[in-house]
Scaffold this motif. Structure first.
Motif, PDB file in Angstrom:
ATOM      1  N   ASP A   1      75.736 -11.407 -28.026  1.00 12.19           N
ATOM      2  CA  ASP A   1      76.660 -12.352 -27.907  1.00 12.19           C
ATOM      3  C   ASP A   1      76.624 -12.951 -26.989  1.00 12.19           C
ATOM      4  OD1 ASP A   1      78.305 -10.689 -28.210  1.00 12.19           O
ATOM      5  OD2 ASP A   1      79.522 -11.629 -28.896  1.00 12.19           O
ATOM      6  N   LYS A   2      76.955 -12.276 -25.799  1.00 10.83           N
ATOM      7  CA  LYS A   2      77.655 -12.725 -24.446  1.00 10.83           C
ATOM      8  C   LYS A   2      76.093 -13.433 -23.290  1.00 10.83           C
ATOM      9  CE  LYS A   2      80.975  -9.469 -23.770  1.00 10.83           C
ATOM     10  NZ  LYS A   2      81.550  -8.424 -22.842  1.00 10.83           N
ATOM     11  N   LYS A   3      76.432 -14.731 -22.788  1.00  9.48           N
ATOM     12  CA  LYS A   3      75.415 -14.866 -22.260  1.00  9.48           C
ATOM     13  C   LYS A   3      75.483 -14.096 -20.375  1.00  9.48           C
ATOM     14  CE  LYS A   3      74.414 -19.252 -18.925  1.00  9.48           C
ATOM     15  NZ  LYS A   3      74.700 -20.773 -19.219  1.00  9.48           N
ATOM     16  N   VAL A   4      74.410 -13.927 -19.941  1.00 15.16           N
ATOM     17  CA  VAL A   4      73.535 -13.477 -19.078  1.00 15.16           C
ATOM     18  C   VAL A   4      74.505 -14.490 -17.786  1.00 15.16           C
ATOM     19  CG1 VAL A   4      72.267 -12.002 -17.697  1.00 15.16           C
ATOM     20  CG2 VAL A   4      72.397 -11.544 -20.114  1.00 15.16           C
ATOM     21  N   LEU A   5      74.472 -14.763 -15.857  1.00 16.04           N
ATOM     22  CA  LEU A   5      74.793 -15.016 -15.118  1.00 16.04           C
ATOM     23  C   LEU A   5      73.797 -14.006 -14.436  1.00 16.04           C
ATOM     24  CD1 LEU A   5      78.130 -16.892 -15.440  1.00 16.04           C
ATOM     25  CD2 LEU A   5      76.411 -17.229 -16.066  1.00 16.04           C
ATOM     26  N   THR A   6      73.088 -14.357 -13.331  1.00 12.95           N
ATOM     27  CA  THR A   6      72.530 -14.051 -12.266  1.00 12.95           C
ATOM     28  C   THR A   6      72.931 -14.657 -10.996  1.00 12.95           C
ATOM     29  OG1 THR A   6      70.647 -14.230 -13.294  1.00 12.95           O
ATOM     30  CG2 THR A   6      70.857 -13.981 -11.044  1.00 12.95           C
ATOM     31  N   MET A   7      73.637 -12.785 -10.317  1.00 13.11           N
ATOM     32  CA  MET A   7      74.899 -13.344  -9.757  1.00 13.11           C
ATOM     33  C   MET A   7      73.564 -12.441  -7.859  1.00 13.11           C
ATOM     34  SD  MET A   7      77.541 -10.173  -7.750  1.00 13.11           S
ATOM     35  CE  MET A   7      77.332 -10.056  -6.185  1.00 13.11           C
ATOM     36  N   GLY A   8      73.958 -13.555  -6.672  1.00 12.71           N
ATOM     37  CA  GLY A   8      72.932 -13.608  -6.016  1.00 12.71           C
ATOM     38  C   GLY A   8      73.282 -12.531  -4.812  1.00 12.71           C
TER      39      GLY A   8
ATOM     40  N   LYS B   1      86.062 -10.997 -18.150  1.00  8.79           N
ATOM     41  CA  LYS B   1      86.905 -11.746 -18.822  1.00  8.79           C
ATOM     42  C   LYS B   1      86.507 -12.726 -18.773  1.00  8.79           C
ATOM     43  CE  LYS B   1      90.308  -9.736 -14.480  1.00  8.79           C
ATOM     44  NZ  LYS B   1      90.673  -9.300 -15.462  1.00  8.79           N
ATOM     45  N   LEU B   2      85.485 -13.373 -18.896  1.00 12.15           N
ATOM     46  CA  LEU B   2      85.052 -14.756 -18.764  1.00 12.15           C
ATOM     47  C   LEU B   2      84.380 -14.591 -20.612  1.00 12.15           C
ATOM     48  CD1 LEU B   2      84.870 -16.782 -16.312  1.00 12.15           C
ATOM     49  CD2 LEU B   2      86.309 -17.342 -17.484  1.00 12.15           C
ATOM     50  N   GLY B   3      83.715 -14.205 -20.811  1.00 14.73           N
ATOM     51  CA  GLY B   3      82.521 -12.986 -21.677  1.00 14.73           C
ATOM     52  C   GLY B   3      81.425 -13.501 -21.273  1.00 14.73           C
ATOM     53  N   TYR B   4      81.411 -12.698 -20.379  1.00 17.10           N
ATOM     54  CA  TYR B   4      79.999 -13.395 -19.581  1.00 17.10           C
ATOM     55  C   TYR B   4      79.394 -11.575 -19.188  1.00 17.10           C
ATOM     56  CZ  TYR B   4      79.980 -17.945 -19.158  1.00 17.10           C
ATOM     57  OH  TYR B   4      80.789 -19.210 -18.821  1.00 17.10           O
ATOM     58  N   GLU B   5      78.256 -11.375 -18.678  1.00 18.75           N
ATOM     59  CA  GLU B   5      77.098 -10.257 -18.007  1.00 18.75           C
ATOM     60  C   GLU B   5      76.504 -10.221 -16.983  1.00 18.75           C
ATOM     61  OE1 GLU B   5      74.842  -8.679 -21.222  1.00 18.75           O
ATOM     62  OE2 GLU B   5      76.541  -7.651 -22.138  1.00 18.75           O
ATOM     63  N   ILE B   6      76.646  -9.362 -16.282  1.00 18.73           N
ATOM     64  CA  ILE B   6      75.771  -9.753 -14.719  1.00 18.73           C
ATOM     65  C   ILE B   6      75.057  -9.247 -15.095  1.00 18.73           C
ATOM     66  CG2 ILE B   6      76.634  -9.669 -12.344  1.00 18.73           C
ATOM     67  CD1 ILE B   6      78.808 -12.105 -14.202  1.00 18.73           C
TER      68      ILE B   6
ATOM     69  N   LEU C   1      70.419 -20.649  -4.924  1.00 17.90           N
ATOM     70  CA  LEU C   1      71.560 -21.762  -5.954  1.00 17.90           C
ATOM     71  C   LEU C   1      71.241 -22.952  -5.743  1.00 17.90           C
ATOM     72  CD1 LEU C   1      75.092 -20.084  -4.103  1.00 17.90           C
ATOM     73  CD2 LEU C   1      74.824 -20.388  -6.269  1.00 17.90           C
ATOM     74  N   GLU C   2      70.761 -23.645  -4.155  1.00 22.69           N
ATOM     75  CA  GLU C   2      69.613 -24.543  -5.270  1.00 22.69           C
ATOM     76  C   GLU C   2      69.179 -25.026  -5.757  1.00 22.69           C
ATOM     77  OE1 GLU C   2      71.247 -26.953  -0.277  1.00 22.69           O
ATOM     78  OE2 GLU C   2      70.144 -25.204  -0.497  1.00 22.69           O
ATOM     79  N   THR C   3      67.963 -24.301  -5.675  1.00 21.98           N
ATOM     80  CA  THR C   3      67.035 -24.394  -6.925  1.00 21.98           C
ATOM     81  C   THR C   3      67.264 -23.837  -7.789  1.00 21.98           C
ATOM     82  OG1 THR C   3      66.152 -22.069  -5.492  1.00 21.98           O
ATOM     83  CG2 THR C   3      65.637 -24.663  -4.940  1.00 21.98           C
ATOM     84  N   ASN C   4      68.218 -22.743  -8.428  1.00 25.78           N
ATOM     85  CA  ASN C   4      68.869 -22.810  -9.494  1.00 25.78           C
ATOM     86  C   ASN C   4      68.290 -21.187  -9.979  1.00 25.78           C
ATOM     87  OD1 ASN C   4      70.726 -24.360 -10.453  1.00 25.78           O
ATOM     88  ND2 ASN C   4      69.114 -26.302 -11.144  1.00 25.78           N
ATOM     89  N   GLN C   5      67.916 -20.922  -8.399  1.00 24.89           N
ATOM     90  CA  GLN C   5      67.105 -19.257  -9.709  1.00 24.89           C
ATOM     91  C   GLN C   5      68.190 -17.558  -9.478  1.00 24.89           C
ATOM     92  OE1 GLN C   5      64.834 -17.574  -6.012  1.00 24.89           O
ATOM     93  NE2 GLN C   5      64.839 -19.986  -5.174  1.00 24.89           N
ATOM     94  N   VAL C   6      70.000 -18.115  -9.052  1.00 26.23           N
ATOM     95  CA  VAL C   6      71.001 -17.692  -9.522  1.00 26.23           C
ATOM     96  C   VAL C   6      72.244 -18.811  -9.776  1.00 26.23           C
ATOM     97  CG1 VAL C   6      70.417 -15.613  -7.506  1.00 26.23           C
ATOM     98  CG2 VAL C   6      71.848 -17.590  -7.050  1.00 26.23           C
ATOM     99  N   ASP C   7      73.383 -18.041 -10.604  1.00 25.35           N
ATOM    100  CA  ASP C   7      74.515 -18.999 -11.164  1.00 25.35           C
ATOM    101  C   ASP C   7      75.358 -18.908  -9.741  1.00 25.35           C
ATOM    102  OD1 ASP C   7      73.215 -19.319 -13.818  1.00 25.35           O
ATOM    103  OD2 ASP C   7      73.650 -17.444 -13.997  1.00 25.35           O
TER     104      ASP C   7
ATOM    105  N   MET D   1      83.445 -16.945  -3.548  1.00 25.48           N
ATOM    106  CA  MET D   1      82.605 -16.940  -4.306  1.00 25.48           C
ATOM    107  C   MET D   1      81.375 -18.336  -4.104  1.00 25.48           C
ATOM    108  SD  MET D   1      83.739 -14.602  -7.660  1.00 25.48           S
ATOM    109  CE  MET D   1      85.358 -16.175  -7.181  1.00 25.48           C
ATOM    110  N   ALA D   2      80.531 -18.536  -4.149  1.00 21.21           N
ATOM    111  CA  ALA D   2      79.396 -19.574  -3.745  1.00 21.21           C
ATOM    112  C   ALA D   2      78.968 -20.256  -5.435  1.00 21.21           C
ATOM    113  CB  ALA D   2      78.797 -19.253  -2.952  1.00 21.21           C
ATOM    114  N   PHE D   3      79.210 -21.144  -5.547  1.00 20.11           N
ATOM    115  CA  PHE D   3      78.924 -21.455  -6.651  1.00 20.11           C
ATOM    116  C   PHE D   3      77.824 -23.797  -6.371  1.00 20.11           C
ATOM    117  CE2 PHE D   3      82.292 -19.522  -7.675  1.00 20.11           C
ATOM    118  CZ  PHE D   3      82.046 -19.072  -9.002  1.00 20.11           C
TER     119      PHE D   3
END
Length: 263
Positions: A37-44, A77-82, A96-102, A227-229
């Motif tokens: 039930d957790k969304k996976v975020l990709t950390m670069g 804390k936010l309900g995500y997996e990394i 980041l600019e090409t959405n390869q990582v969150d 942190m960069a987004f």
């Protein structure tokens, strides 16, 4: 005969609908198992920067470090997996600019130039620059870099700093993708010195007694790491809010003690 055909078609239709339902259920949720039930975020990150992010080959192939722990703490804390994705430092902002990582957590300084392309959180850690060389090199001040070759990590804040120093010191600056490459070049006498963040440099001093260095005295504090987004990402505000809470309740300080105070 017609009844038999109709019955067979009904069975077939039920089977098709059941299969569609199974496929739809499998496509929901990015995680797996009990955490589906957790969304996976990709950390670069660039996993060559201990103790911020690195691989301890003696313990396995997993990327560990201060930044990884910080990302996982906030994500939980936010309900995500990394999911951590390793790449060269100079490829992080393009990713980041090409959405390869969150998002990116890699000891990155929020410079004005970078802010034109990505959004940043508040600063979570501040360090200083250090000039690293072989013991006995005679390099004990910036003036001693005259006529020497200084190595820096490509696209790093140290690369910008070296350019600034080069306005008053006659030295050659060369780039490498990874921090270990800078150390290798020093040991092979291809670089006279390298500029590395102080806490990272101290880790190399502990492993190699042939290295020494000095901290560059700054007229004003450096901008630190953040942190960069991607521009406009809703994650920026969410992660930053949790970072503020961790600063206030002491959790961030606990991570700093864990990764830095015993180095």
């Amino acid at each position: 005969m017609k009844k038999v055909i109709m019955f067979a078609l009904s069975i077939l239709l039920v089977g098709v609908l059941a299969a569609c339902g199974t496929s739809e259920e499998a496509s929901t949720g990015s995680g797996s198992g009990e955490n589906s039930d957790k969304k996976v975020l990709t950390m670069g990150t660039s996993a060559d920067y201990p103790p911020f992010e690195y691989v301890d080959s003696a313990k396995g192939e997993e990327i560990i470090g201060f930044d990884v722990d910080l990302a996982k703490a906030i994500a939980e804390k936010l309900g995500y997996e990394i999911q951590v994705k390793d790449m060269d430092f100079n490829g992080l902002i393009p990713a980041l600019e090409t959405n390869q990582v969150d998002f990116v957590l890699s000891g990155m300084t929020p410079t004005e130039e970078r802010k034109q392309n990505v959004d940043f959180s508040d600063v979570y850690y501040t360090a200083s620059h250090m000039i690293v060389s072989k013991k006995g090199s005679g390099i004990e001040s910036l003036e001693d870099l005259n006529g020497k070759t200084l190595g820096v990590q490509l696209a790093s804040i140290q690369a910008d700093k070296a350019e600034e120093i080069g306005e008053t010191v006659d030295m050659k600056v060369e780039n490498r993708n990874r921090i270990p490459e800078l150390i290798q070049e020093i040991m092979a006498d291809r670089f006279d010195a390298a500029m590395i963040e102080d806490i990272v440099a101290k880790g190399y001093f502990e492993k190699n007694e042939d290295l020494a260095g000095f901290t560059i005295e700054e007229a004003e504090a450096e901008a630190g790491s953040a942190m960069a987004f991607p521009k406009g990402s809703e994650l920026t505000e969410k992660f930053n809010a949790e970072l503020v809470k961790m600063k206030e309740n002491g959790e961030l300080e606990d991570l700093i003690v864990k990764w830095f105070d015993n180095k």
